[in-house]
Write an enzyme that holds these catalytic residues in place. Structure first.
Site, mmCIF file in Angstrom:
data_model
loop_
_atom_site.group_PDB
_atom_site.id
_atom_site.type_symbol
_atom_site.label_atom_id
_atom_site.label_comp_id
_atom_site.label_asym_id
_atom_site.label_seq_id
_atom_site.Cartn_x
_atom_site.Cartn_y
_atom_site.Cartn_z
ATOM 1 N N TRP A 127 0.853 -1.183 0.000
ATOM 2 C CA TRP A 127 0.000 0.000 0.000
ATOM 3 C C TRP A 127 0.894 1.240 0.000
ATOM 4 C CZ3 TRP A 127 -2.067 2.608 4.878
ATOM 5 C CH2 TRP A 127 -3.058 3.561 4.563
ATOM 6 N N ASP A 208 -0.772 -5.547 9.022
ATOM 7 C CA ASP A 208 -1.819 -4.603 8.649
ATOM 8 C C ASP A 208 -2.994 -5.422 8.140
ATOM 9 O OD1 ASP A 208 -3.420 -2.572 7.762
ATOM 10 O OD2 ASP A 208 -1.931 -1.632 6.460
ATOM 11 N N ALA A 210 -6.764 -4.962 7.034
ATOM 12 C CA ALA A 210 -7.768 -3.953 6.703
ATOM 13 C C ALA A 210 -8.993 -4.528 6.015
ATOM 14 C CB ALA A 210 -7.148 -2.872 5.805
ATOM 15 N N LYS A 243 -13.600 -0.986 5.888
ATOM 16 C CA LYS A 243 -14.144 -1.823 4.828
ATOM 17 C C LYS A 243 -15.223 -2.771 5.337
ATOM 18 C CE LYS A 243 -10.350 -0.165 2.835
ATOM 19 N NZ LYS A 243 -9.429 0.768 3.509
#
Length: 394
Positions: A127, A208, A210, A243
């Site tokens: 990212w 991470d 997400a 999300k």
């Protein structure tokens, strides 16, 4: 003072969004921005979120601060969702943050505080904001091979070889599921090999996560994170609710510091509170309150899980439909990887020139590295995209 400021590089995704808005073509397709959209092109408010907001509106009688690390009930609910029973709750320090980005930023701040010499190993690609924040904080980064542009899968041998060059105390940044931007994930055997390597070399994992619930399901998407947290001495986990709860604008995230030594938790917790105080004092509560209400109410949780599963299956259906149409048009299975990837994104593995060709000639917008947001498609646009990919010669 202001005349000494220098212009900063434009954010490529924000620039892409602007270009899309200004494009007058009516048949244009936006596959750039990383936001879930339904078949009508809308990012909906989930039913459980609406119900929780209505209940909150009726019941909430104060907007006072809740604490430097947010409401402990939010931390408890999110830790249970992500880690299950993989790690005792007493071993986990946690702090609410403004979105997953806030959790990532605070994790990097903690790394710099704890070990200024630590390097952070990041997947190639990752990212973009990972790299931007690390650069801004002055933390040295080292890329490790991840995406194989030929197979469109994980270059696992290259990944292991590159991580083998890390030194004790270095940090390895990993995506818990639904790798962004590629959609290509490690399998459980590969995850165990990465864990073994990190333990052998005394490396610190940072995860991470997400997109839990967007790949193979809520628990399946948490397996890798649980494997890491339960098998290494310590790790950091940055989680986002944007999300899977659809609350992008509420900026709701959590940073966890996990240690197998339960006596370390107090210091970890105090450090997270200190970092919050230095950055934004008290984290936002509205989104965190909604998440807590949903996860702690059987009816709301069941409805949320049902709608999330519908979202997940919708994206899997779009993946399969696109892969099937590309196979029909090309007469080959070279695009089968699209159905195998997970999450919102897939990376086509083509050149920036081809991506620009898709934009200029066909009105199809995706990030220059060929990352496309599968959730930006629908039944009507899948065949249009497939035809453009083949006609463009990808």
């Amino acid at each position: 003072m202001f005349d000494k400021l220098q212009a900063q590089p434009a954010d490529k995704i924000l620039a892409l969004m602007k270009a899309f808005r200004e494009d007058p073509r009516t048949d244009k397709i936006d596959l750039g921005v990383g936001v879930y959209k339904n078949a009508e092109g809308v990012t909906p408010v989930m039913r459980a979120v609406k119900a929780a907001e209505y209940r909150l509106w009726q019941e909430q009688d104060s907007k006072a601060y809740v604490g430097l690390v947010g409401d402990p009930a939010f931390s408890d609910a999110m830790i249970a969702l992500i880690l299950g029973d993989a790690v005792p709750r007493a071993n986990v320090g946690a702090a609410a943050t403004p979105g997953g980005t806030g959790a990532v930023r605070q994790a990097f701040e903690l790394i710099r505080m704890a070990n200024p010499q630590a390097r952070v190993f990041v997947s190639d690609p990752t990212w973009p904001n990972h790299l931007s924040i690390l650069k801004y904080l002055g933390i040295e980064t080292v890329a490790y091979r991840y995406f194989d542009s030929e197979t469109r899968g994980v270059d696992f041998a290259g990944m292991i070889e590159d991580l083998g060059k890390a030194k004790a105390g270095d940090v390895v940044l990993l995506h818990g599921c639904c790798h962004n931007p590629t959609g290509a994930n490690l399998n459980n055997v590969e995850w165990q090999a990465v864990i073994d390597l990190m333990n052998e070399r005394a490396l610190i994992p940072m995860i991470d996560i997400a997109y839990q619930g967007f790949g193979d399901g809520l628990d399946a998407d948490a397996i890798a994170t649980r494997m890491v947290a339960s098998n290494v001495p310590e790790c950091l986990i940055a989680a986002s609710c944007s999300k899977n709860f659809g609350i992008y604008r509420e900026r709701t995230g959590l940073l966890m510091a996990v240690s197998q030594d339960a006596s370390q938790r107090g210091l970890n917790q105090d450090t997270l509170a200190f970092l919050n105080r230095q950055n934004y004092s008290f984290p936002p509560d509205h989104g965190a309150r909604l998440v807590t209400m949903i996860l702690n109410d059987d009816a709301l949780r069941a409805d949320w899980a049902t709608e999330l599963e519908q979202v997940r299956l919708s994206m899997l259906g779009l993946r399969q439909a696109l892969a099937d149409e590309l196979q029909r048009l090309s007469g080959s299975d070279r695009f089968a990887f699209i159905a195998q990837h997970r999450g919102m994104f897939s990376r086509l593995g083509t050149s920036p020139e081809m991506v620009e060709k898709l934009r200029a000639n066909y009105g199809i917008y995706m990030v220059g590295d060929s990352r496309m947001n599968i959730a930006g498609l629908n039944a009507t646009t899948v065949p249009i995209l497939a035809k453009a990919i083949i006609d463009a010669g990808i």
